[in-house]
Design an enzyme around this catalytic site. Structure first.
Site, PDB file in Angstrom:
ATOM      1  N   GLY A 171       0.806  -1.224   0.000  1.00  0.00           N
ATOM      2  CA  GLY A 171       0.000   0.000   0.000  1.00  0.00           C
ATOM      3  C   GLY A 171       0.832   1.264   0.000  1.00  0.00           C
ATOM      4  N   GLY A 172       1.753   1.384  -0.968  1.00  0.00           N
ATOM      5  CA  GLY A 172       2.565   2.599  -1.063  1.00  0.00           C
ATOM      6  C   GLY A 172       3.659   2.596  -0.015  1.00  0.00           C
ATOM      7  N   ARG A 222       6.162  -5.134 -11.151  1.00  0.00           N
ATOM      8  CA  ARG A 222       4.927  -5.478 -10.436  1.00  0.00           C
ATOM      9  C   ARG A 222       4.122  -6.517 -11.221  1.00  0.00           C
ATOM     10  NH1 ARG A 222       3.659  -2.612  -5.986  1.00  0.00           N
ATOM     11  NH2 ARG A 222       5.454  -1.436  -5.290  1.00  0.00           N
ATOM     12  N   LEU A 230       2.214   7.580 -10.133  1.00  0.00           N
ATOM     13  CA  LEU A 230       3.161   8.196 -11.079  1.00  0.00           C
ATOM     14  C   LEU A 230       2.417   9.071 -12.085  1.00  0.00           C
ATOM     15  CD1 LEU A 230       6.197   8.219 -11.866  1.00  0.00           C
ATOM     16  CD2 LEU A 230       5.614   6.538 -13.616  1.00  0.00           C
ATOM     17  N   CYS A 287     -11.060 -16.289   4.540  1.00  0.00           N
ATOM     18  CA  CYS A 287     -12.388 -16.444   3.949  1.00  0.00           C
ATOM     19  C   CYS A 287     -13.325 -15.523   4.713  1.00  0.00           C
ATOM     20  CB  CYS A 287     -12.873 -17.880   4.009  1.00  0.00           C
ATOM     21  SG  CYS A 287     -13.123 -18.538   5.637  1.00  0.00           S
ATOM     22  N   ALA A 328      -3.518   5.522  -5.389  1.00  0.00           N
ATOM     23  CA  ALA A 328      -3.963   6.902  -5.541  1.00  0.00           C
ATOM     24  C   ALA A 328      -4.207   7.605  -4.200  1.00  0.00           C
ATOM     25  CB  ALA A 328      -5.247   6.927  -6.371  1.00  0.00           C
TER      26      ALA A 328
HETATM   27  P1  NAD Z   1       0.991  -0.766  -4.172  1.00  0.00           P
HETATM   28  O1  NAD Z   1       1.710   0.488  -3.880  1.00  0.00           O
HETATM   29  O2  NAD Z   1       1.607  -2.065  -3.791  1.00  0.00           O
HETATM   30  O3  NAD Z   1       0.665  -0.841  -5.741  1.00  0.00           O
HETATM   31  C1  NAD Z   1       0.224   0.257  -6.491  1.00  0.00           C
HETATM   32  C2  NAD Z   1       0.588   0.004  -7.957  1.00  0.00           C
HETATM   33  O4  NAD Z   1       0.137   1.110  -8.739  1.00  0.00           O
HETATM   34  C3  NAD Z   1       2.090  -0.111  -8.172  1.00  0.00           C
HETATM   35  O5  NAD Z   1       2.370  -1.342  -8.787  1.00  0.00           O
HETATM   36  C4  NAD Z   1       2.429   1.084  -9.057  1.00  0.00           C
HETATM   37  O6  NAD Z   1       3.468   0.809  -9.952  1.00  0.00           O
HETATM   38  C5  NAD Z   1       1.104   1.323  -9.752  1.00  0.00           C
HETATM   39  N1  NAD Z   1       0.936   2.695 -10.257  1.00  0.00           N
HETATM   40  C6  NAD Z   1       1.216   3.870  -9.643  1.00  0.00           C
HETATM   41  N2  NAD Z   1       0.901   4.902 -10.429  1.00  0.00           N
HETATM   42  C7  NAD Z   1       0.417   4.375 -11.576  1.00  0.00           C
HETATM   43  C8  NAD Z   1      -0.097   4.929 -12.771  1.00  0.00           C
HETATM   44  N3  NAD Z   1      -0.166   6.249 -12.954  1.00  0.00           N
HETATM   45  N4  NAD Z   1      -0.517   4.092 -13.752  1.00  0.00           N
HETATM   46  C9  NAD Z   1      -0.453   2.744 -13.608  1.00  0.00           C
HETATM   47  N5  NAD Z   1       0.042   2.170 -12.492  1.00  0.00           N
HETATM   48  C10 NAD Z   1       0.452   2.975 -11.481  1.00  0.00           C
HETATM   49  O7  NAD Z   1      -0.447  -0.611  -3.521  1.00  0.00           O
HETATM   50  P2  NAD Z   1      -1.539  -1.730  -3.223  1.00  0.00           P
HETATM   51  O8  NAD Z   1      -1.228  -2.380  -1.930  1.00  0.00           O
HETATM   52  O9  NAD Z   1      -1.726  -2.595  -4.427  1.00  0.00           O
HETATM   53  O10 NAD Z   1      -2.820  -0.821  -3.018  1.00  0.00           O
HETATM   54  C11 NAD Z   1      -3.366  -0.116  -4.115  1.00  0.00           C
HETATM   55  C12 NAD Z   1      -4.432   0.852  -3.679  1.00  0.00           C
HETATM   56  O11 NAD Z   1      -5.595   0.169  -3.268  1.00  0.00           O
HETATM   57  C13 NAD Z   1      -4.018   1.727  -2.508  1.00  0.00           C
HETATM   58  O12 NAD Z   1      -4.521   3.020  -2.677  1.00  0.00           O
HETATM   59  C14 NAD Z   1      -4.645   1.061  -1.348  1.00  0.00           C
HETATM   60  O13 NAD Z   1      -4.817   1.933  -0.294  1.00  0.00           O
HETATM   61  C15 NAD Z   1      -5.943   0.599  -1.960  1.00  0.00           C
HETATM   62  N6  NAD Z   1      -6.487  -0.544  -1.243  1.00  0.00           N
HETATM   63  C16 NAD Z   1      -7.766  -0.894  -1.447  1.00  0.00           C
HETATM   64  C17 NAD Z   1      -8.294  -1.984  -0.770  1.00  0.00           C
HETATM   65  C18 NAD Z   1      -9.671  -2.393  -0.951  1.00  0.00           C
HETATM   66  O14 NAD Z   1     -10.210  -3.000  -0.128  1.00  0.00           O
HETATM   67  N7  NAD Z   1     -10.253  -2.152  -2.064  1.00  0.00           N
HETATM   68  C19 NAD Z   1      -7.530  -2.714   0.095  1.00  0.00           C
HETATM   69  C20 NAD Z   1      -6.224  -2.347   0.259  1.00  0.00           C
HETATM   70  C21 NAD Z   1      -5.714  -1.292  -0.438  1.00  0.00           C
END
Ligand code: NAD
Length: 556
Positions: free
Chosen positions: A48-49, A197, A269, A405, A262
């Site tokens: 998560g970043g 990734r 990026l 689960c 985001a």
């Molecule tokens: P992460 O940082 O591991 O992965 C984010 C990915 O986005 C990276 O692989 C990065 O290279 C890519 N990225 C960044 N900017 C980009 C762009 N402009 N275009 C394309 N790719 C781009 O994060 P994560 O753990 O996978 O979490 C992702 C998001 O989902 C976070 O905002 C997190 O808070 C949110 N999240 C949601 C849930 C949910 O329940 N839905 C759960 C956990 C996290």
């Protein structure tokens, strides 16, 4: 020892700490930083970043040292990844109490958080990173599977076969999306700026193939859609460019979402910034970077809205991209809903949420025993059976073997007690820890995600997760945490976690019965209070007392 190094949890049934209630957090802290589990272990970032397990390596060492010697009536206090004290408590008290990333409301902004982080005073805990119950991408696969199953139910006759999903972000959490779509029978096109990734998810078989360029990715995806074939394809690129390009080309996409990071503009990026320049640029000019990232997010969100205008099912997948786009001045950003009000809330009203457990032995055979126990306990739950058998086939363990689960009120305590019995009888070789994501029925206030659009308007009331942490502390959880920020970012959520050890003792059974009843019960209570009929039915069926519906209060 100083600085970054490889960390791996101890395995087996021999204690390195004084009891299983301290061995468990010790192993889980180290497991979060296992290179197989963590996204950037050298920086202590789990997922998560920038979600960290410890503030810095000195703090990590101090926590390991303290947990190794901590007594059965002591509690270690952790302030944003740093162990700040050990206090005398009692055997029912948590062995670790954690608070991560919390800021007083008026100060709860990214610039202030980063200022404090630079001073070494805080860290970002995300949800399960700083509370030591992250289990790799599997942790999110089940929730993502449930979400796409609900999309299929709502729009596509119960299956995603013959549909194409477009999404962005193939990181720690987002990497679950291609597998969740294909487990539901659909085709998926996923965009990420970072080839490593995509390669990592392909290596773990969450992603079926990586295309050389956008043209071939679109070809592969459309062919899979036409053939009703479950298949996922990744493409390297910036979602802010590729989403609008796909709108321009008129590609027939049925479902659109996004899981780039985001929530934190420095982890998204912007267009026209090179991958190699990303982190230096974000660090040296955070304000300028934020502005450019938001402008790019606005372009991506505009494309998402346009897909919606053309009839696609579009939803925000919990990363606050709509709010970032709004901040960039895009006024239609909230034209599509968040995934919780759209699909998940009815599950929350039944106390359902992401129940997960980890075998401290490190032995996959122990998880196989628990899988069988869960299937035997709930023989009529078809979705659960499909999930567990699918997970056994498709999900590679990362770090200590684990399973997740979604279980509801009245089910979680049954599972926990069954696991404790299996440990007691020696059918499982070492204790199991039982926890959950903070994205759960009663543990979070997050107006852009879990509590978006509550029917009584109580979206931003943060009393609930704080009460949840107090309840778990009072019920016998082994470690309890209160976090701010999480998946949606600073200023946007408050949430809480709990983890409880099943070590086979009668005391553990008593604690598990209470925690695994009271923890989801807080979710039922929260949704009854908001006025959801389904939650009222669940409370009545599960004998959960609601004072405002009893006696004198109920007649007013
Ligand atoms: P992460 O940082 O591991 O992965 C984010 C990915 O986005 C990276 O692989 C990065 O290279 C890519 N990225 C960044 N900017 C980009 C762009 N402009 N275009 C394309 N790719 C781009 O994060 P994560 O753990 O996978 O979490 C992702 C998001 O989902 C976070 O905002 C997190 O808070 C949110 N999240 C949601 C849930 C949910 O329940 N839905 C759960 C956990 C996290």
């Amino acid at each position: 020892m100083e600085g970054a190094r490889q960390v791996r949890s101890p395995r087996g049934s021999t204690l390195t700490a004084r009891s299983w209630s301290t061995e468990a957090p010790l192993r889980m802290l180290q497991n979060n930083l296992d290179p197989e589990v963590a996204e950037r272990p050298d920086d202590l970032v789990v997922y998560g970043g920038t979600g960290r397990a410890a503030r810095d390596w000195r703090s990590f060492d101090a926590m390991v040292r303290t947990l190794t010697t901590l007594g059965p009536e002591e509690t270690m206090i952790v302030q944003s990844g740093r162990p700040v004290g050990v206090l005398q408590t009692h055997e029912w008290a948590p062995r670790v109490l954690i608070a991560n990333s919390n800021l007083v409301a008026d100060w709860a902004t990214w610039p202030e958080f980063r200022r404090l982080e630079r001073l070494g005073l805080t860290m970002y805990g995300q949800m399960t990173a700083g509370s030591w119950i992250y289990i790799g991408t599997q942790g999110i696969v089940q929730g993502t599977y449930e979400t796409f199953a609900a999309v299929a139910e709502k729009r596509f006759g119960g299956t995603l076969a013959g549909t194409l999903t477009l999404t962005g972000g193939c990181g720690g959490m987002g990497g679950a999306q291609p597998l969740a779509v294909t487990l539901n029978g659909g085709a998926c096109l996923i965009v990420d700026v970072d080839p490593s990734r995509l390669q990592r998810r392909a290596h773990h078989r969450y992603l079926d193939e990586i295309a050389d360029d956008l043209d071939s990715a679109v070809d592969v995806a459309l062919r899979a859609k036409q053939d009703h074939r479950a298949w996922s394809v990744g493409v390297v690129g910036n979602a802010a460019s590729i989403f609008p390009e796909l709108v321009r080309r008129g590609v027939e996409i049925d479902i659109v979402t996004d899981q780039t990071s985001a929530h934190d503009p420095l982890s998204y990026l912007p267009e026209d910034v090179g991958l190699d320049d990303w982190h230096d640029y974000a660090e040296t000019k955070p304000e300028e970077f934020t502005e450019r990232a938001r402008a790019s997010m606005a372009k991506q969100v505009r494309a998402m809205v346009e897909f919606g205008d053309h009839g696609a099912e579009v939803f925000d997948y919990g990363n606050s991209i709509r709010d970032e786009a709004r901040k960039a001045g895009y006024d239609r950003a909230f034209d599509f809903p968040g995934f919780v009000p759209a699909y998940i809330r009815p599950l929350f009203c039944e106390g359902r949420g992401p129940f997960r457990w980890v075998a401290l032995s490190g032995d996959p055979a122990d998880i196989a025993v628990t899988d069988r126990a869960v299937l035997d306990l709930f023989p009529d739950n078809r979705r659960l059976h499909t999930w567990i058998t699918g997970a056994q086939r498709r999900i590679a363990f990362q770090g200590l073997p684990a399973r997740i689960c979604w279980l509801g009120q009245g089910e979680r305590d049954k599972a926990g007690l069954a696991f404790n019995d299996l440990v007691a009888s020696g059918k499982i070789t070492a204790p199991i820890v039982i926890g959950r994501d903070h994205l759960d029925t009663g543990s979070v206030a997050s107006p852009y995600r879990e509590t978006e659009g509550m029917i009584d308007g109580s979206d931003a009331i943060a009393d609930w997760p704080l009460l949840n942490a107090l309840v778990n502390t009072a019920s016998g959880a082994t470690w309890v945490s209160i976090h701010h920020g999480g998946g949606v970012g600073i200023g946007r959520s408050q949430h809480a976690g709990q983890v409880t050890v099943a070590d086979g003792t009668p005391l553990a059974a008593q604690k598990l019965a209470r925690v695994l009843t009271n923890d989801p019960a807080m979710g039922i209570i929260r949704h009854v209070d908001a006025g959801y009929d389904l939650a009222e039915d669940t409370a009545a069926a599960q004998d959960i007392r609601i004072p405002m519906q009893e006696g004198w209060a109920a007649t007013r």
